[in-house]
Design a protein around this motif. Structure first.
Motif, PDB file in Angstrom:
ATOM      1  N   VAL A   1     -29.857  28.868  -1.134  1.00 18.78           N
ATOM      2  CA  VAL A   1     -30.501  30.049  -1.711  1.00 18.78           C
ATOM      3  C   VAL A   1     -30.998  30.970  -0.599  1.00 18.78           C
ATOM      4  CG1 VAL A   1     -32.344  30.861  -3.222  1.00 18.78           C
ATOM      5  CG2 VAL A   1     -31.177  28.704  -3.724  1.00 18.78           C
ATOM      6  N   LEU A   2     -31.541  30.398   0.443  1.00 17.12           N
ATOM      7  CA  LEU A   2     -32.027  31.209   1.563  1.00 17.12           C
ATOM      8  C   LEU A   2     -30.875  31.964   2.219  1.00 17.12           C
ATOM      9  CD1 LEU A   2     -34.204  32.171   3.459  1.00 17.12           C
ATOM     10  CD2 LEU A   2     -34.008  30.016   4.729  1.00 17.12           C
ATOM     11  N   ALA A   3     -29.735  31.312   2.370  1.00 16.20           N
ATOM     12  CA  ALA A   3     -28.571  31.981   2.951  1.00 16.20           C
ATOM     13  C   ALA A   3     -28.139  33.161   2.080  1.00 16.20           C
ATOM     14  CB  ALA A   3     -27.424  30.986   3.112  1.00 16.20           C
ATOM     15  N   GLN A   4     -28.157  32.968   0.759  1.00  7.49           N
ATOM     16  CA  GLN A   4     -27.793  34.063  -0.144  1.00  7.49           C
ATOM     17  C   GLN A   4     -28.768  35.228   0.003  1.00  7.49           C
ATOM     18  OE1 GLN A   4     -27.913  34.836  -4.898  1.00  7.49           O
ATOM     19  NE2 GLN A   4     -26.734  33.033  -4.280  1.00  7.49           N
ATOM     20  N   HIS A   5     -30.059  34.916   0.140  1.00  4.92           N
ATOM     21  CA  HIS A   5     -31.065  35.973   0.272  1.00  4.92           C
ATOM     22  C   HIS A   5     -30.896  36.742   1.587  1.00  4.92           C
ATOM     23  CE1 HIS A   5     -34.894  38.020  -0.174  1.00  4.92           C
ATOM     24  NE2 HIS A   5     -35.237  37.625   1.043  1.00  4.92           N
ATOM     25  N   VAL A   6     -30.613  36.030   2.660  1.00  3.89           N
ATOM     26  CA  VAL A   6     -30.406  36.700   3.951  1.00  3.89           C
ATOM     27  C   VAL A   6     -29.238  37.679   3.835  1.00  3.89           C
ATOM     28  CG1 VAL A   6     -29.656  36.348   6.335  1.00  3.89           C
ATOM     29  CG2 VAL A   6     -31.430  34.884   5.346  1.00  3.89           C
ATOM     30  N   MET A   7     -28.177  37.254   3.158  1.00  4.23           N
ATOM     31  CA  MET A   7     -27.023  38.136   2.988  1.00  4.23           C
ATOM     32  C   MET A   7     -27.396  39.349   2.134  1.00  4.23           C
ATOM     33  SD  MET A   7     -23.958  38.518   3.941  1.00  4.23           S
ATOM     34  CE  MET A   7     -22.612  39.633   3.517  1.00  4.23           C
TER      35      MET A   7
END
Length: 809
Positions: free
Chosen positions: A397-403
């Motif tokens: 989820v954090l990776a998706q938010h960074v993107m």
């Protein structure tokens, strides 16, 4: 208590008076919290006017002497699209009656693209949306301008998603919004929060629970909750559909104006709907609602309910939350409730008024479910709530938010790191882990960095990150999301009309000429075209689609209560005669598994040797334990042949008897066999598939084209094998392990179970099956059958087993 006129405009208090209402204490407190610039969590019973309490400060702002101008003022976030539309309908009433100049709109995956574009350029005063749609909004360059003047965020039904990945995504979005609008205040609403301080910490910037004002609502009328008992038959031994209750349920529908009937799965919704129509001699208008029906079908049913045109509606968790249909006078729960908070939430759909008791019936599917229903009834009467624990935020989820942040524009890694750490689920992220996340989003990781398609962001010398190509923004918005369902086929008539979706794995079993029952209709399959199942009306009934959705977990709180009921012999007089006799015979023949005890029974049956473990730890933990025990049995030459699990117990059978189950349950099983089993099983691959999709590593959709489930699985399996071989410490393997442990195997409850075994394991050897073992044994051979599909066969087999178990000789 009525707030003074300097807090609430006379036009609003006049509106309350005209409707015969008063401003309740908790509504006044929410107004006071807003005026003091405080964040707030409101915990109040259903029907207490929570949603209105959340919006009152907004209405007060627009009714004041200096109403806000254009621009987004209030953001409302709901876990369900249906709830957002319902709130819009109910919010427009006071706005229109009071004469306020407030523009209210909804935004979800169903919103047309032209309206979405217009909302970004000219947002309404109040926007109603979901966590996923909010995250997508934040991925646009206009986000900084759109949200700069935001005054308030209202998170409704916060208990429904704060503890999961949707809550992770929303917490990150709130942190982003707080950075864009530092003066923004956060509000959360719920009727069923078990530990309010935990939710205050989740809601607060920087996790400071003390910065959130806890407002507790006025106590409402006690719900009228009872358990439906068979009028002319015994409580069934097995099955989950409670099909036996349908004739009595139909009588209740006839007696009441509107009945809302909850089931725990989409299959059961279709199944119970079918059974009701089979007995619907009066042709009463009865509808069905679940998440796999088309948007048009759901909206049609929701509209009919709002207009009072339906006598009954069969539904799933798709209508658990907040939908305000005041004319519902009875709620029925088919099967076990699985938790007191969930049951309270569903009961609250009836009457939906604080001063009037909600009426509800529980229809248990079998004898253990009767005990669970009784335990839930007691918990509801005591006002006891339960819920899931908070856990660390997901790396996917954090990776998706960074993107998403990169899609909105270049970002500074230090500033974004501080922002991420201010979200409660991500306080655990240290600098090293943060660099791992950035490296993954930038290159896919060490083993994948040679492939250009994984290079999505790049860093300049000043620590500023930006997209490597603008096309990555469009691809992100097309694929972003948290809910990763099994791949679906659209069910359509030849004229293009959509009925909804079934899972691709189910569709693969169908051939032209086969019939299915879906959306309450009998349909004949004409063929599969791309990702569409083409159907036409059929004259003969068909099979009901099965879905592989997650099972509702039995809460620890409720399982503890059930164990308490088992050993409360004085309380058995409150049970139906057949349930009481069942427990009395078990007490005489064997033992009863009370709190703190793990009971294991061994007995021969049909030339095999069985051991039944009464765990009460839920299906996930029992299924995991079954896999581990059979591995150990095999190593010890006990020749295991199979196992079957339900929420309450696990039955394992083999060619040789288990003389001592203690070595099979030693805690070191989690350090050795568990790791090997998960790595070798499909669980880790399945978990990896989900985190790969959520993180954006694998895309489900391309412009104008959607991958099939087989294509997605092939892609993720290929990457999984590469990472296991060349980068075993990859970020997504870590994320997959976290999911496999916590969600798919329920390792926490499994550990508690093994601790209990080490402390108080009681092993009883019997000459034949025990009464308590009958409900799990009748599941053998049917564990892959959708619940309810074989209830008639279950009843026949159960009576045969029960005859042996209940003999007094």
């Amino acid at each position: 208590m009525t707030p003074s006129s300097d807090i609430l405009a006379s036009s609003i208090t006049d509106w309350f008076t005209a409707r015969g209402w008063r401003v309740r204490r908790h509504q006044s407190e929410m107004l006071e919290a807003a005026r003091a610039g405080q964040h707030a969590l409101l915990v109040a019973d259903t029907g207490a006017g929570k949603t209105l309490a959340g919006f009152l400060p907004t209405l007060a702002d627009f009714a004041g002497d200096n109403p806000p101008g254009d621009g987004l003022h209030t953001l409302y976030v709901s876990p369900l699209k249906a709830l957002a539309h319902d709130v819009q309908r109910n919010l427009l009433t006071p706005i229109g009656d009071i004469g306020l100049n407030v523009r209210v709109e909804t935004r979800s995956g169903d919103t047309p693209s032209d309206r979405k574009a217009r909302q970004r350029a000219k947002p309404p005063h109040v926007l109603l949306t979901t966590p996923e749609s909010l995250s997508l909004l934040l991925s646009y360059p206009e986000a900084a301008t759109m949200f700069a003047g935001l005054k308030r965020v209202i998170v409704d039904e916060v208990h429904a998603f704060a503890t999961g990945k949707r809550g992770d995504l929303l917490a990150l979005s709130l942190a982003r919004l707080q950075a864009l609008a530092p003066g923004m205040r956060r509000v959360a609403l719920s009727a069923t929060v078990a530990d309010p301080q935990d939710f205050c910490a989740w809601l607060a910037p920087d996790g400071d629970a003390a910065s959130v004002r806890l407002v507790e609502g006025e106590e409402g009328a006690r719900p009228e909750l009872s358990i439906m008992n068979p009028e002319d038959q015994r409580v069934p031994w097995g099955g989950h559909a409670a099909a036996w209750a349908v004739p009595q349920l139909y009588d209740e529908i006839r007696r009441n104006k509107t009945t809302l009937i909850f089931t725990n799965t989409r299959f059961l919704a279709e199944y119970i709907f079918q059974l009701l129509w089979d007995v619907n001699d009066d042709k009463l208008p009865i509808g069905i609602h679940h998440g796999s029906l088309s948007k048009e079908a759901r909206r049609k049913v929701e509209g009919a309910m709002a207009r009072g045109e339906l006598r009954a509606l069969v539904c799933t968790a798709s209508l658990d939350l907040g939908v305000d249909w005041g004319d519902i006078d009875l709620v029925v729960q088919m099967g076990a409730p699985k938790g007191s908070s969930r049951l309270l939430q569903r009961i609250g759909r009836a009457n939906h008024r604080l001063d009037c008791p909600s009426r509800a019936l529980l229809a248990p599917g079998n004898r253990f479910e009767f005990l669970e229903a009784f335990a839930a009834q007691e918990a509801v009467h005591e006002g006891r709530r339960d819920g899931e624990d908070f856990r660390p935020g997901g790396l996917d989820v954090l990776a998706q938010h960074v993107m998403a942040c990169a899609c909105a524009g270049p970002f500074d890694e230090t500033a974004l790191y501080a922002e991420v750490r201010s979200a409660h689920p991500y306080r655990w992220i240290d600098a090293a882990q943060w660099q791992r996340v950035l490296a993954f989003v930038a290159t896919g990781g060490y083993a994948l960095r040679a492939y250009d398609r994984f290079k999505r962001i790049v860093r300049d010398r000043n620590g500023t990150w930006r997209l490597t190509h603008p096309e990555h923004a469009a691809r992100h918005r097309l694929n972003a999301g948290i809910i990763v369902d099994s791949e679906m086929l659209e069910v359509r008539f030849r004229n293009g009309r959509s009925l909804g979706k079934v899972e691709e794995s189910f569709g693969a079993t169908l051939s032209p000429g086969d019939t299915i029952r879906f959306a309450g209709m009998d349909l004949e399959v004409e063929g599969v075209r791309d990702l569409e199942l083409i159907v036409r009306a059929a004259k003969k009934p068909g099979q009901i689609p099965s879905y592989m959705g997650a099972r509702l977990p039995l809460t620890t709180h409720l399982s503890d209560r059930v164990r308490g009921l088992l050993v409360d012999r004085a309380g058995w007089s409150r049970f139906p005669d057949d349930v009481r006799e069942w427990l009395e015979m078990q007490d005489w023949r064997s033992r009863l598994p009370g709190p703190g005890m793990l009971l294991a029974e061994s007995f021969p049956h049909q030339n095999k040797h069985y051991t039944v473990y009464y765990t009460f730890e839920g299906w996930n933990a029992n299924q995991s334990l079954g896999m581990l025990i059979t591995r150990r049995m095999n190593e010890r030459g006990l020749m295991p042949l199979g196992f079957v699990a339900n929420d309450y117990s696990l039955a394992v059978w083999g060619a040789r008897p288990v003389l001592d189950p203690a070595p099979l349950l030693s805690p070191d099983i989690l350090a050795h066999e568990f790791v090997e089993w998960v790595q070798e099983s499909h669980l880790l691959r399945r978990a990896f598939r989900e985190v790969a999709v959520i993180s954006g590593l694998v895309e489900r959709q391309h412009p104008g084209k959607r991958k099939s489930g087989k294509q997605v699985t092939f892609s993720t399996d290929l990457i999984y094998d590469v990472l296991r071989k060349y980068e075993p410490d990859h970020l997504l393997l870590e994320a997959a392990w976290a999911d496999a442990r916590a969600r798919m195997t329920d390792v926490g409850r499994l550990g508690d179970l093994l601790d209990r075994a080490a402390g108080q394991l009681v092993h009883v050897e019997l000459d034949r099956v025990s009464p308590l073992a009958v409900p799990v044994l009748v599941m053998i051979g049917r564990e892959t059958t959708p619940a309810g599909a074989a209830d008639d066969e279950l009843l026949v087999e159960a009576e045969s087993l029960a005859a042996a178990a209940m003999r007094a000789d």
